[in-house]
Design an enzyme around this catalytic site. Sequence first.
Site, mmCIF file in Angstrom:
data_model
loop_
_atom_site.group_PDB
_atom_site.id
_atom_site.type_symbol
_atom_site.label_atom_id
_atom_site.label_comp_id
_atom_site.label_asym_id
_atom_site.label_seq_id
_atom_site.Cartn_x
_atom_site.Cartn_y
_atom_site.Cartn_z
ATOM 1 N N TYR A 1 -55.402 -164.954 -23.970
ATOM 2 C CA TYR A 1 -54.842 -165.513 -25.209
ATOM 3 C C TYR A 1 -54.467 -166.996 -25.058
ATOM 4 O O TYR A 1 -53.834 -167.554 -25.957
ATOM 5 C CB TYR A 1 -53.605 -164.697 -25.620
ATOM 6 C CG TYR A 1 -53.909 -163.237 -25.896
ATOM 7 C CD1 TYR A 1 -54.334 -162.809 -27.154
ATOM 8 C CD2 TYR A 1 -53.803 -162.276 -24.890
ATOM 9 C CE1 TYR A 1 -54.630 -161.475 -27.396
ATOM 10 C CE2 TYR A 1 -54.094 -160.941 -25.127
ATOM 11 C CZ TYR A 1 -54.506 -160.550 -26.374
ATOM 12 O OH TYR A 1 -54.810 -159.219 -26.622
ATOM 13 N N ASP A 2 -54.825 -167.631 -23.946
ATOM 14 C CA ASP A 2 -54.430 -169.030 -23.706
ATOM 15 C C ASP A 2 -54.793 -169.994 -24.840
ATOM 16 O O ASP A 2 -53.997 -170.882 -25.162
ATOM 17 C CB ASP A 2 -55.035 -169.547 -22.388
ATOM 18 C CG ASP A 2 -54.255 -169.068 -21.171
ATOM 19 O OD1 ASP A 2 -53.132 -168.556 -21.343
ATOM 20 O OD2 ASP A 2 -54.774 -169.201 -20.049
ATOM 21 N N THR B 1 -56.444 -157.227 -8.364
ATOM 22 C CA THR B 1 -57.000 -157.408 -9.708
ATOM 23 C C THR B 1 -58.479 -157.751 -9.585
ATOM 24 O O THR B 1 -58.902 -158.322 -8.576
ATOM 25 C CB THR B 1 -56.255 -158.507 -10.501
ATOM 26 O OG1 THR B 1 -56.866 -158.632 -11.785
ATOM 27 C CG2 THR B 1 -56.276 -159.853 -9.819
ATOM 28 N N ASN C 1 -59.688 -159.459 -12.182
ATOM 29 C CA ASN C 1 -59.724 -160.583 -13.128
ATOM 30 C C ASN C 1 -59.754 -161.889 -12.321
ATOM 31 O O ASN C 1 -58.757 -162.306 -11.731
ATOM 32 C CB ASN C 1 -58.472 -160.492 -14.026
ATOM 33 C CG ASN C 1 -58.381 -161.616 -15.042
ATOM 34 O OD1 ASN C 1 -58.869 -162.717 -14.801
ATOM 35 N ND2 ASN C 1 -57.739 -161.334 -16.158
ATOM 36 N N PHE D 1 -57.575 -168.299 -19.722
ATOM 37 C CA PHE D 1 -58.263 -167.059 -20.082
ATOM 38 C C PHE D 1 -57.423 -166.314 -21.117
ATOM 39 O O PHE D 1 -56.338 -166.778 -21.505
ATOM 40 C CB PHE D 1 -58.491 -166.184 -18.842
ATOM 41 C CG PHE D 1 -57.243 -165.594 -18.247
ATOM 42 C CD1 PHE D 1 -56.401 -166.352 -17.449
ATOM 43 C CD2 PHE D 1 -56.884 -164.274 -18.499
ATOM 44 C CE1 PHE D 1 -55.241 -165.807 -16.905
ATOM 45 C CE2 PHE D 1 -55.725 -163.716 -17.956
ATOM 46 C CZ PHE D 1 -54.910 -164.493 -17.160
ATOM 47 N N LYS E 1 -57.102 -164.548 -13.079
ATOM 48 C CA LYS E 1 -55.773 -164.247 -12.532
ATOM 49 C C LYS E 1 -55.724 -164.568 -11.040
ATOM 50 O O LYS E 1 -54.779 -165.181 -10.551
ATOM 51 C CB LYS E 1 -55.487 -162.749 -12.682
ATOM 52 C CG LYS E 1 -54.595 -162.387 -13.815
ATOM 53 C CD LYS E 1 -54.165 -160.937 -13.570
ATOM 54 C CE LYS E 1 -53.677 -160.295 -14.824
ATOM 55 N NZ LYS E 1 -53.292 -158.897 -14.597
ATOM 56 N N ASP F 1 -49.142 -157.245 -13.442
ATOM 57 C CA ASP F 1 -49.440 -156.716 -14.770
ATOM 58 C C ASP F 1 -48.772 -157.645 -15.768
ATOM 59 O O ASP F 1 -47.612 -158.035 -15.595
ATOM 60 C CB ASP F 1 -48.940 -155.276 -14.951
ATOM 61 C CG ASP F 1 -49.683 -154.626 -16.112
ATOM 62 O OD1 ASP F 1 -50.931 -154.612 -16.092
ATOM 63 O OD2 ASP F 1 -49.035 -154.147 -17.063
ATOM 64 N N HIS G 1 -45.533 -167.585 -17.134
ATOM 65 C CA HIS G 1 -44.900 -166.325 -16.748
ATOM 66 C C HIS G 1 -45.257 -165.966 -15.301
ATOM 67 O O HIS G 1 -44.430 -165.550 -14.507
ATOM 68 C CB HIS G 1 -45.366 -165.228 -17.712
ATOM 69 C CG HIS G 1 -46.848 -165.205 -17.960
ATOM 70 N ND1 HIS G 1 -47.582 -166.356 -18.232
ATOM 71 C CD2 HIS G 1 -47.762 -164.201 -17.941
ATOM 72 C CE1 HIS G 1 -48.846 -166.044 -18.380
ATOM 73 N NE2 HIS G 1 -48.990 -164.742 -18.210
ATOM 74 N N ARG G 2 -46.528 -166.166 -14.950
ATOM 75 C CA ARG G 2 -47.012 -165.822 -13.596
ATOM 76 C C ARG G 2 -46.373 -166.766 -12.561
ATOM 77 O O ARG G 2 -45.978 -166.339 -11.477
ATOM 78 C CB ARG G 2 -48.547 -165.944 -13.594
ATOM 79 C CG ARG G 2 -49.238 -165.291 -12.434
ATOM 80 C CD ARG G 2 -50.712 -165.032 -12.727
ATOM 81 N NE ARG G 2 -50.884 -164.012 -13.734
ATOM 82 C CZ ARG G 2 -51.308 -164.231 -14.974
ATOM 83 N NH1 ARG G 2 -51.649 -165.441 -15.377
ATOM 84 N NH2 ARG G 2 -51.397 -163.243 -15.837
HETATM 85 P P1 IMP Z 1 -53.821 -156.794 -17.067
HETATM 86 O O1 IMP Z 1 -54.957 -157.323 -16.249
HETATM 87 O O2 IMP Z 1 -53.876 -155.345 -17.343
HETATM 88 O O3 IMP Z 1 -52.497 -157.251 -16.548
HETATM 89 O O4 IMP Z 1 -54.029 -157.441 -18.520
HETATM 90 C C1 IMP Z 1 -53.606 -158.700 -18.757
HETATM 91 C C2 IMP Z 1 -54.093 -159.142 -20.140
HETATM 92 O O5 IMP Z 1 -53.024 -159.848 -20.752
HETATM 93 C C3 IMP Z 1 -55.249 -160.126 -20.000
HETATM 94 O O6 IMP Z 1 -56.484 -159.506 -20.138
HETATM 95 C C4 IMP Z 1 -54.967 -161.108 -21.124
HETATM 96 O O7 IMP Z 1 -55.483 -160.592 -22.309
HETATM 97 C C5 IMP Z 1 -53.450 -161.099 -21.211
HETATM 98 N N1 IMP Z 1 -52.862 -162.133 -20.331
HETATM 99 C C6 IMP Z 1 -52.107 -161.940 -19.209
HETATM 100 N N2 IMP Z 1 -51.773 -163.112 -18.656
HETATM 101 C C7 IMP Z 1 -52.356 -164.049 -19.413
HETATM 102 C C8 IMP Z 1 -52.383 -165.465 -19.321
HETATM 103 O O8 IMP Z 1 -51.846 -166.094 -18.393
HETATM 104 N N3 IMP Z 1 -53.057 -166.097 -20.288
HETATM 105 C C9 IMP Z 1 -53.679 -165.443 -21.311
HETATM 106 N N4 IMP Z 1 -53.707 -164.138 -21.433
HETATM 107 C C10 IMP Z 1 -53.028 -163.427 -20.485
#
Ligand code: IMP
Length: 229
Positions: free
Chosen positions: A186-187, A8, A10, A184, A13, A82, A212-213
């Site tokens: 929607y937290d 990732t 991010n 980060f 994350k 994801d 969830h993670r």
């Molecule tokens: P991904 O990187 O494609 O999996 O997108 C994940 C997206 O879901 C992030 O950009 C957030 O908008 C949202 N998201 C996933 N996990 C979290 C979390 O732990 N907290 C808040 N938003 C989350």
Amino acid sequence: MTTLLIATRNAHKVGEIQAILGAQFRCLTLKEFPDAPAVIEDADTFAGNATKKAVELAKWRAGEKSTANSQQPTPNFVLADDSGLEVDALNGAPGVHSARFAALDKSENAHDTDNNTKLLRLLKEVPLEKRSARFRCVIALAPIPERNTKYASPVCFADKLEAQLFDGACEGQIRSSPRGQGGFGYDPLFVPDGFTQSFAELGEDVKNKLSHRAKALAKLKAYFNKLPT
Ligand code: IMP
């Protein structure tokens, strides 16, 4: 020690995954692999996107020159997360589109604040008791074939790569305004069941125990603990 390539870009994350996995794993990130290909997340499930990221990056690593002589440790597995938010009043949206919910060009991620503003706008008429939601996470783990296996070409071998999946969910509610500075995405809007503060207010220690993670990674750790050493 198991070395993982966390698939990732991010940074939040990555930080959470590293903190939850702890010292048992060495975590490398895509920052250390600037030549890694960008994987298009076009599947319509979290499992599909996580699998695609893990397998494509493991195949790419298998075809790369060994880093044995470099300072960098060689990763044994790719770990791809994801994840996203499902809101019941919106029939499960934003779901797999969580990162690009407010984006005009759906191939680009939107800013977290824009995603949150859009979510609040869509839920404006929905009373608090009907704002149930959950975060979902699917982690895909793909082994990176070693160059010195008996197989002639690691790239051929990589064609047969399969990912192991680990999932987790965290139930809660969407509040009517953002609160808190941590986390980060929607937290600031998400209050986990059993709490009155948002994930962004609760802070990383609490979030990393119930998220969830955290649940998906607990299953991954149990999987590794059962592997023969
Ligand atoms: P991904 O990187 O494609 O999996 O997108 C994940 C997206 O879901 C992030 O950009 C957030 O908008 C949202 N998201 C996933 N996990 C979290 C979390 O732990 N907290 C808040 N938003 C989350």
